[in-house]
Enzyme design. Sequence first.
Site, short mmCIF file in Angstrom:
data_model
loop_
_atom_site.label_atom_id
_atom_site.label_comp_id
_atom_site.label_asym_id
_atom_site.label_seq_id
_atom_site.Cartn_x
_atom_site.Cartn_y
_atom_site.Cartn_z
N LYS A 168 0.86 -1.18 0.00
CA LYS A 168 0.00 0.00 0.00
C LYS A 168 0.90 1.24 0.00
O LYS A 168 1.83 1.34 0.81
CB LYS A 168 -0.84 -0.06 1.28
CG LYS A 168 -2.10 0.74 1.25
CD LYS A 168 -2.92 0.43 2.48
CE LYS A 168 -3.27 1.72 3.16
NZ LYS A 168 -4.11 1.54 4.34
N HIS A 178 -0.21 4.54 0.22
CA HIS A 178 -0.74 5.66 1.01
C HIS A 178 -0.94 5.22 2.47
O HIS A 178 -0.60 4.09 2.81
CB HIS A 178 -2.06 6.12 0.40
CG HIS A 178 -3.09 5.03 0.37
ND1 HIS A 178 -3.08 4.03 -0.57
CD2 HIS A 178 -4.13 4.76 1.20
CE1 HIS A 178 -4.09 3.21 -0.34
NE2 HIS A 178 -4.73 3.62 0.73
#
Length: 225
Positions: A110, A112
């Site tokens: 991921k 963010h």
Amino acid sequence: ATSISASNCESFVDFALQEGVLRFGEFMTKSGRLSPYFFNAGLFNHGASVGRLGQFYAQALIDAGIDFDMLFGPAYKGIPLATTAAISLSSHPRLAGRSIPFAFNRKEAKAHGEGGTLVGAPLKGKVVIIDDVITAGTSVNESVDIIRSAGAEPVAVLIALDRMERAGNDHELSTNSAVQEVALRHGMPVIAIANLENILAVIRERAEFAQYEAAVLAYRQRYGI
Ligand code: OMP
């Protein structure tokens, strides 16, 4: 593999049959073997059954006498397994109120938010990898790499079912079982709640399953240790 007492192993086989997790028939395994039985842990899919599953994992780990700090459940199937086992361990009398941390990985990193591929408690200390089934034994390596890269130590693999099959492919079957190879390669025990012997014991005890015995024995003859 280290196992718990036969009666507990057979109770687990009974439970898996009741939940439709363990079935007899004709199934293709990931490694291309045509198996007369299949164990689909994804069918522990309601609160009561996944809770009971956690108790079996917790008891098997405690009975194995392994010293551990936390659990790791590889994505995706290992995630609910580690969660339910951690819940059960934390209320187990032998752990005297210790709350057991757990972690799992994402399949895709991921970019963010908190970022990264690991979720849950920081990986540190002695880590037990939780998974569902070992047939030919291909999936533990990745978990070991993740745990070691984080500076932690994988100390055991805890699975629901050891199918007691030989590693390798049809052309070149190993003399070791897949579980033995995992244990040798990584220098750690593989603890199973139940194994093929326990399934055979239940088949022999129940008239309704007698019709499957021959096929299971023939399969064991071909792929078993
Ligand atoms: P190996 O990686 O060959 O050890 O196979 C284990 C994986 O096969 C499991 O994580 C499952 O995805 C799947 N499997 C079962 O879930 N239950 C079985 O009874 C047999 C298999 C299998 O395909 O071998």
